[in-house]
Design a protein around this motif. Structure first.
Motif, PDB file in Angstrom:
ATOM      1  N   ARG A 238       0.826  -1.273   0.164  1.00 41.19           N
ATOM      2  CA  ARG A 238       0.232   0.086   0.034  1.00 41.19           C
ATOM      3  C   ARG A 238       0.870   1.248  -0.110  1.00 41.19           C
ATOM      4  NH1 ARG A 238      -5.238  -0.693   1.505  1.00 41.19           N
ATOM      5  NH2 ARG A 238      -5.432   1.057   2.831  1.00 41.19           N
TER       6      ARG A 238
ATOM      7  N   SER B 249       2.586  -6.339  12.908  1.00 42.43           N
ATOM      8  CA  SER B 249       1.331  -5.628  12.321  1.00 42.43           C
ATOM      9  C   SER B 249       1.716  -4.567  11.075  1.00 42.43           C
ATOM     10  CB  SER B 249       0.896  -4.825  13.507  1.00 42.43           C
ATOM     11  OG  SER B 249       0.399  -5.667  14.572  1.00 42.43           O
ATOM     12  N   PHE B 250       2.734  -3.855  11.345  1.00 41.05           N
ATOM     13  CA  PHE B 250       2.959  -2.981  10.194  1.00 41.05           C
ATOM     14  C   PHE B 250       3.159  -3.760   8.799  1.00 41.05           C
ATOM     15  CE2 PHE B 250       4.896  -0.018  13.334  1.00 41.05           C
ATOM     16  CZ  PHE B 250       3.703   1.053  13.100  1.00 41.05           C
TER      17      PHE B 250
ATOM     18  N   ARG C  66       1.717  -6.602   8.040  1.00 37.08           N
ATOM     19  CA  ARG C  66       0.413  -7.141   7.617  1.00 37.08           C
ATOM     20  C   ARG C  66      -0.473  -5.944   6.869  1.00 37.08           C
ATOM     21  NH1 ARG C  66      -2.015 -10.209  12.398  1.00 37.08           N
ATOM     22  NH2 ARG C  66      -2.172  -7.846  12.917  1.00 37.08           N
ATOM     23  N   LEU C  67      -0.098  -4.907   7.665  1.00 38.02           N
ATOM     24  CA  LEU C  67      -0.974  -3.568   7.111  1.00 38.02           C
ATOM     25  C   LEU C  67      -0.562  -3.146   5.781  1.00 38.02           C
ATOM     26  CD1 LEU C  67      -3.178  -1.769   8.499  1.00 38.02           C
ATOM     27  CD2 LEU C  67      -1.269  -0.354   9.109  1.00 38.02           C
TER      28      LEU C  67
ATOM     29  N   GLN D 291      -1.786  -5.419   3.220  1.00 35.24           N
ATOM     30  CA  GLN D 291      -3.414  -5.769   3.263  1.00 35.24           C
ATOM     31  C   GLN D 291      -3.811  -5.256   2.145  1.00 35.24           C
ATOM     32  OE1 GLN D 291      -5.721  -4.007   6.630  1.00 35.24           O
ATOM     33  NE2 GLN D 291      -5.556  -6.187   7.468  1.00 35.24           N
TER      34      GLN D 291
ATOM     35  N   ARG E 244      -5.783   1.592  12.028  1.00 31.37           N
ATOM     36  CA  ARG E 244      -6.260   0.364  11.473  1.00 31.37           C
ATOM     37  C   ARG E 244      -5.886  -0.788  11.923  1.00 31.37           C
ATOM     38  NH1 ARG E 244      -7.515   1.584   6.148  1.00 31.37           N
ATOM     39  NH2 ARG E 244      -6.799  -0.383   5.387  1.00 31.37           N
ATOM     40  N   GLU E 245      -4.928  -0.875  12.813  1.00 30.23           N
ATOM     41  CA  GLU E 245      -4.767  -2.210  13.569  1.00 30.23           C
ATOM     42  C   GLU E 245      -4.817  -1.489  15.301  1.00 30.23           C
ATOM     43  OE1 GLU E 245      -2.884  -5.216  13.233  1.00 30.23           O
ATOM     44  OE2 GLU E 245      -3.316  -5.275  11.119  1.00 30.23           O
TER      45      GLU E 245
ATOM     46  N   LEU F 218      -0.883   3.434   9.416  1.00 27.70           N
ATOM     47  CA  LEU F 218      -1.532   3.154  10.171  1.00 27.70           C
ATOM     48  C   LEU F 218      -2.854   3.930  10.608  1.00 27.70           C
ATOM     49  CD1 LEU F 218      -2.066   0.910  12.816  1.00 27.70           C
ATOM     50  CD2 LEU F 218      -0.464   2.752  14.054  1.00 27.70           C
TER      51      LEU F 218
ATOM     52  N   GLN G 187      -4.132   6.034   8.358  1.00 31.06           N
ATOM     53  CA  GLN G 187      -4.733   6.290   6.906  1.00 31.06           C
ATOM     54  C   GLN G 187      -6.208   6.039   7.222  1.00 31.06           C
ATOM     55  OE1 GLN G 187      -3.333   4.637   3.381  1.00 31.06           O
ATOM     56  NE2 GLN G 187      -2.257   6.570   2.987  1.00 31.06           N
TER      57      GLN G 187
END
Lengths: 206, 206
Positions: free
Chosen positions: A153, A194-195, A197-198, A201, B153-154, B199, B201
């Motif tokens: 993204r 987590s970052f 994965r984000l 995503q 977002r997480e 994160l 956004q």
DNA sequence: TGCGCTCCTGTACCGCCAGTACAGTTTTCA
DNA sequence: TGAAAACTGTACTGGCGGTACAGGAGCGCA
């Protein structure tokens, strides 16, 4: 030969613990030989000088480090076909392994030699550099695989993302030690997870 | 009094450079006094022992560090009303500052004392811990501000995100030094900046 | 049986370094 | 100008990295 190797290993074991705890300069040969029960002459039979010890220490450390990463991320690939899932699983497994260390991470020799770089010769600094490059290659390949299947993204470079794994590990170790909170290191790794994965995503469904 | 302070400062300046380059154990008092042109007695007039020097060094370093963060993230807040934009701007400014250091970052004293923790007493380890906690408070407050305005977002913890700033800085310094690539540190900070932006956004428009 | 190799020990020494002790001297500032 | 601050000089201690050897114990092999 057998006996000699064993003594050498005992020297390296004791030295590694001491260097990670106090730094290289504060680790004395006298103290090591008392601990393992040999004489000074015995020590210098195995290592020409303290720099030789540092080199052997670092070589062994890097080798072992690579083996651990091979195992953990190998297991990730075994358990998940998808490159992203395999990597995320690997990070999870690594975080769990780090969380299970009873007294927290003992420290990274690469970091130790970095924060005392002028105390070592060119050869050791080069070993250190090669270790960091190996990490970059390892994780860079994983991120390139992921990018074949997923569109990030944000347009981030695979090598810089790979370096981020090393950054979070090294930084997490430092922070964990400074805070005296062993849990910080595995936690930071999970935040990074987590970052990642984000980042890969798919855009939120319409 | 005036003169004494100046000499003390010169000792601290020389010691800081040497400690960051070689580590504390490898930095000798004899070498420092030759460099700044005083006698051993002169040194011990200012510092009771090497540990006192370490303490003064760390105190000064942390104080200066805080001042830099105050300035940079203060400027971020001046230039942007929105807490997220202000923080992202601060990270950008910090990255630029780090990229402009001609020989790369000289190293962090907190990290140095962490990788050699057993060489120092309880008081210094506590100073180190307080420094890390101050970083956590500073950046934690910023993330909490951001979370008032933006939904992550997480579901990540503000303190763990705050620790991530320290992690990336400390880890980036180590990696930069290991790789001998001064640019890695500012680059890693920008990768982290991308993560933060991602994160917070808003979900992709429908 | 003994030769040679590996793997040490023992002893003696050097120069650097942290730290102590303290007497004496110069510099600074009120 | 005088007292306090900021040193210098000298002499010493003990730990440490490192050097230099001489010698010895145990082991494998011809």
């Amino acid at each position: 030969m057998r006996k000699g190797e064993e003594t050498r290993t005992r020297i390296l074991d004791a030295a590694e613990v001491a260097v990670l705890a106090k730094g290289f300069g504060a680790t004395s040969i006298d103290e090591l030989i008392v601990e393992i029960g040999i004489t000074k002459s015995g020590f210098f039979y195995h290592f020409r000088d303290k720099n030789e010890l540092a080199k052997a220490l670092l070589e062994r450390y890097i080798e072992n480090d690579e083996k651990i990463y091979d195992e953990i991320f190998g297991r990730g690939r075994e358990l998940a076909d998808d490159p992203l899932q395999a990597f995320l699983l690997g990070l999870k497994l690594l975080s769990e392994l780090l969380a299970d260390l009873p007294n927290g991470h003992p420290g990274c020799l690469v970091a130790t030699m970095c924060t005392q770089e002028r105390a070592f010769d060119r050869e050791i600094r080069e070993l250190n550099r090669q270790a960091a490059l190996m990490w970059r290659r390892r994780f860079g390949a994983m991120f390139r695989d992921i990018m074949q299947a997923y569109r990030p993204r944000e347009p981030l470079d695979a090598d810089q993302l790979a370096d981020m794994v090393s950054t979070v590990l090294e930084g997490g170790i430092v922070l964990s030690k400074a805070l005296k909170e062993p849990k910080s290191l595995p936690d930071q790794l999970l935040v990074f997870r987590s970052f990642v994965r984000l980042l890969f995503q798919p855009a939120a469904p319409a």
